[in-house]
Scaffold this active site. Structure first.
Site, PDB file in Angstrom:
ATOM      1  N   LYS A  35       0.834  -1.205   0.000  1.00  0.00           N
ATOM      2  CA  LYS A  35       0.000   0.000   0.000  1.00  0.00           C
ATOM      3  C   LYS A  35       0.868   1.253   0.000  1.00  0.00           C
ATOM      4  O   LYS A  35       0.607   2.206  -0.752  1.00  0.00           O
ATOM      5  CB  LYS A  35      -0.910  -0.015   1.228  1.00  0.00           C
ATOM      6  CG  LYS A  35      -1.946   1.095   1.267  1.00  0.00           C
ATOM      7  CD  LYS A  35      -2.712   1.056   2.587  1.00  0.00           C
ATOM      8  CE  LYS A  35      -3.455  -0.247   2.758  1.00  0.00           C
ATOM      9  NZ  LYS A  35      -4.161  -0.327   4.064  1.00  0.00           N
ATOM     10  N   ARG A 149     -18.494  10.262   3.316  1.00  0.00           N
ATOM     11  CA  ARG A 149     -19.363   9.455   2.479  1.00  0.00           C
ATOM     12  C   ARG A 149     -18.503   8.892   1.349  1.00  0.00           C
ATOM     13  O   ARG A 149     -17.886   9.655   0.613  1.00  0.00           O
ATOM     14  CB  ARG A 149     -20.495  10.298   1.882  1.00  0.00           C
ATOM     15  CG  ARG A 149     -21.412  10.961   2.900  1.00  0.00           C
ATOM     16  CD  ARG A 149     -22.262  12.032   2.218  1.00  0.00           C
ATOM     17  NE  ARG A 149     -21.435  13.106   1.694  1.00  0.00           N
ATOM     18  CZ  ARG A 149     -21.836  13.982   0.768  1.00  0.00           C
ATOM     19  NH1 ARG A 149     -23.057  13.875   0.247  1.00  0.00           N
ATOM     20  NH2 ARG A 149     -21.032  14.938   0.352  1.00  0.00           N
ATOM     21  N   GLU A 150     -18.436   7.571   1.243  1.00  0.00           N
ATOM     22  CA  GLU A 150     -17.661   6.998   0.152  1.00  0.00           C
ATOM     23  C   GLU A 150     -18.231   7.493  -1.168  1.00  0.00           C
ATOM     24  O   GLU A 150     -19.437   7.540  -1.369  1.00  0.00           O
ATOM     25  CB  GLU A 150     -17.684   5.473   0.221  1.00  0.00           C
ATOM     26  CG  GLU A 150     -16.916   4.946   1.424  1.00  0.00           C
ATOM     27  CD  GLU A 150     -16.549   3.484   1.280  1.00  0.00           C
ATOM     28  OE1 GLU A 150     -16.252   3.033   0.156  1.00  0.00           O
ATOM     29  OE2 GLU A 150     -16.556   2.785   2.309  1.00  0.00           O
ATOM     30  N   LEU A 257     -34.333   7.687   2.306  1.00  0.00           N
ATOM     31  CA  LEU A 257     -35.608   6.989   2.269  1.00  0.00           C
ATOM     32  C   LEU A 257     -35.774   6.238   0.951  1.00  0.00           C
ATOM     33  O   LEU A 257     -36.865   6.136   0.419  1.00  0.00           O
ATOM     34  CB  LEU A 257     -36.773   7.968   2.471  1.00  0.00           C
ATOM     35  CG  LEU A 257     -36.987   8.501   3.882  1.00  0.00           C
ATOM     36  CD1 LEU A 257     -38.191   9.426   3.932  1.00  0.00           C
ATOM     37  CD2 LEU A 257     -37.151   7.369   4.896  1.00  0.00           C
ATOM     38  N   GLY A 260     -34.986  -0.526  -0.942  1.00  0.00           N
ATOM     39  CA  GLY A 260     -34.286  -1.399  -1.871  1.00  0.00           C
ATOM     40  C   GLY A 260     -33.685  -2.572  -1.132  1.00  0.00           C
ATOM     41  O   GLY A 260     -34.287  -3.094  -0.195  1.00  0.00           O
ATOM     42  N   GLY A 264     -24.891  -1.495   3.124  1.00  0.00           N
ATOM     43  CA  GLY A 264     -23.748  -2.379   3.345  1.00  0.00           C
ATOM     44  C   GLY A 264     -22.525  -1.524   3.589  1.00  0.00           C
ATOM     45  O   GLY A 264     -22.618  -0.427   4.120  1.00  0.00           O
ATOM     46  N   CYS A 267     -18.931   0.516   7.182  1.00  0.00           N
ATOM     47  CA  CYS A 267     -19.257   1.361   8.323  1.00  0.00           C
ATOM     48  C   CYS A 267     -20.599   1.023   8.969  1.00  0.00           C
ATOM     49  O   CYS A 267     -20.632   0.535  10.100  1.00  0.00           O
ATOM     50  CB  CYS A 267     -19.244   2.837   7.902  1.00  0.00           C
ATOM     51  SG  CYS A 267     -17.615   3.464   7.483  1.00  0.00           S
ATOM     52  N   LYS A 270     -21.227  -2.698  10.625  1.00  0.00           N
ATOM     53  CA  LYS A 270     -20.382  -3.003  11.778  1.00  0.00           C
ATOM     54  C   LYS A 270     -20.565  -1.988  12.899  1.00  0.00           C
ATOM     55  O   LYS A 270     -20.484  -2.341  14.085  1.00  0.00           O
ATOM     56  CB  LYS A 270     -18.905  -3.073  11.369  1.00  0.00           C
ATOM     57  CG  LYS A 270     -18.210  -1.729  11.201  1.00  0.00           C
ATOM     58  CD  LYS A 270     -16.720  -1.891  11.029  1.00  0.00           C
ATOM     59  CE  LYS A 270     -16.030  -0.538  10.885  1.00  0.00           C
ATOM     60  NZ  LYS A 270     -16.059   0.259  12.118  1.00  0.00           N
TER      61      LYS A 270
END
Length: 441
Positions: A35, A149-150, A257, A260, A264, A267, A270
């Site tokens: 990495k 926020r990814e 809202l 669907g 996932g 974050c 878990k």
């Protein structure tokens, strides 16, 4: 200011590059040699819009460097700790192994007056347990949670909607060391502070709770509308119109809202489980007992997506070719951690379907974890000859740019399952498709 960032995964790499982009001198440190080698050449080891550009610019400017040597942290005024806190293998609680290891490795390289700023999402009380070790080295421990926020992480780091600084408090007010630490963090984030971004100074416990409380609320909102979808499915109501209607109430809002297959990623799942586990340890498990149902609702929606595909074929998907549009847990990311998309794909494969998965960014990550699936990079190639299609990640390539008539010219069957309620049912039905939504008639 000279800063160090301990842990160069998703959070740390973005934070290091973003801090260099606003003018700081930053060293990123991680034990993963591969990495670090990638980051040192200016190559992002994962997909995140905007990261590659600021990473390369930081390396070229000389303000950003990466190393595996913790000794390079010496001389930094603020040390950000952004290592992972995964779920424990034998329970719901967060595994703090990496946090403790990072702090212990950093301690010998701290100087009097340094600031150690935790950014990892941790159970409340973690900072209190780390404080004596950090203070013994002459430094001050603070907690500065991230709210990334990814897909928008670079923007959220450079231009956040709020900044939280948890510092040492005594008798309801910041200690002298705490007040000094807060001022130093204001300097670190000077561009944001100068434009008026809220800067909230609080005690350590509150700062730790801010992140997990925010994630718990968002998860609850998503599962609430998915619970309404379950009711809609047995009454003939349309959960999308329902969400639009209640979303006009300013107290509720329309965001999060979207019914669907649920949430996932690394974050929300878990974090709500770790929050529940920590509440149990504190003797207040009943206070967040609802989070167990939030989690259960979320997982049930994956079952429902699979059931819709099976039902569309009359009860069996054996040897049916199913194309799964999406592998990442959300668009604008290659993150497959706890991905509902891959969960659905694997379940369909287990039922005997011939599953093809496509995704603009996440195929290689998915292939490493689930090599039993068939992967095709090109969307149209993935659609060719399919008996059914299921949309599980709402990339623009699927929800906006995929024409129903064009899709019909490629597939063998005309079954579309909209796992994200992101398609126009009327348009797909008009093109001859059997359209199935989540909580929609």
């Amino acid at each position: 200011m000279r800063l160090s960032v301990i842990g160069c995964g998703y959070l740390g790499a973005v934070h290091a590059a973003a801090m260099a982009s606003i003018g700081h001198d930053v060293v990123g440190i991680d034990v993963d040699e591969n990495k670090i080698a990638s980051l040192s050449t200016g190559e992002a080891p994962f997909f995140e819009p905007g990261l590659q550009e600021i990473l390369a610019a930081g390396i070229a400017s000389g303000r950003l460097q990466f190393t595996t040597d913790m000794a390079e942290a010496a001389g930094a005024q603020v040390h950000f700790v952004g290592v992972g806190t995964p779920q424990q293998k034998d329970g719901y609680a967060a595994d703090l192994t990496y946090v403790n290891a990072a702090v212990d490795a950093l301690l010998p390289h701290l100087s009097e007056g340094d600031i150690v700023a935790g950014k990892s999402t941790v159970p409340v009380g973690t900072a209190a347990s780390l404080t004596p070790r950090v203070e013994a080295a002459g430094a001050t421990l603070v907690w500065n949670p991230e709210f990334l926020r990814e897909g928008f992480a670079v923007q959220d780091t450079i231009d956040p909607d709020r900044l939280v600084a948890g510092v040492p408090f005594h008798a309801g007010v910041a200690t002298e060391a705490g007040a000094r630490a807060a001022e130093i963090l204001r300097e670190v984030y000077h561009p944001s502070v100068a434009k008026g971004t809220p800067f909230i100074v609080t005690d350590l416990a509150t700062a730790e709770l801010v992140k997990v409380a925010a994630n718990a609320f968002l998860a609850t909102k998503i599962s609430f509308i998915n619970a309404m979808a379950e009711i809609a499915e047995v009454t003939g109501a349309d959960v999308t119109t329902l969400a639009d209607a209640i979303g006009h109430d300013a107290r509720i809002g329309r965001r999060f809202l979207g019914a669907g297959i649920g949430f996932g990623g690394g974050c929300l799942p878990k974090d709500i489980r770790a929050f529940s586990a920590r509440a149990e340890e504190l003797g207040r498990g009943e206070s967040v007992a609802f989070l167990r149902e939030v989690d259960a609702i979320n997982l049930r929606r994956r079952d429902r997506a699979v059931d819709l595909v099976v039902a569309a074929f009359g009860g069996s998907v054996f040897e049916k070719k199913v194309t799964v549009l999406g592998a990442a847990f959300k668009p604008h990311s290659d993150d497959i951690r706890d991905s509902p998309a891959l969960d659905v794909a694997v379940r369909l494969r287990g039922l005997g379907a011939d599953v093809t998965v496509t995704d603009p960014e996440a195929i290689e990550n998915a292939r490493r974890i689930h090599p039993q699936l068939h992967y095709v990079a090109d969307r149209d190639d993935a659609l060719r000859g399919a008996d059914a299609v299921i949309v599980v990640t709402e990339w623009d390539e699927y929800r906006r740019q995929l024409d129903p008539a064009h899709a019909a010219s490629l597939t063998r069957g005309r079954i579309i399952v909209d796992g994200r309620n992101c398609l126009d049912p009327a348009a797909w039905r008009a093109a001859g498709w059997e359209y199935y939504g989540m909580g929609r008639p």
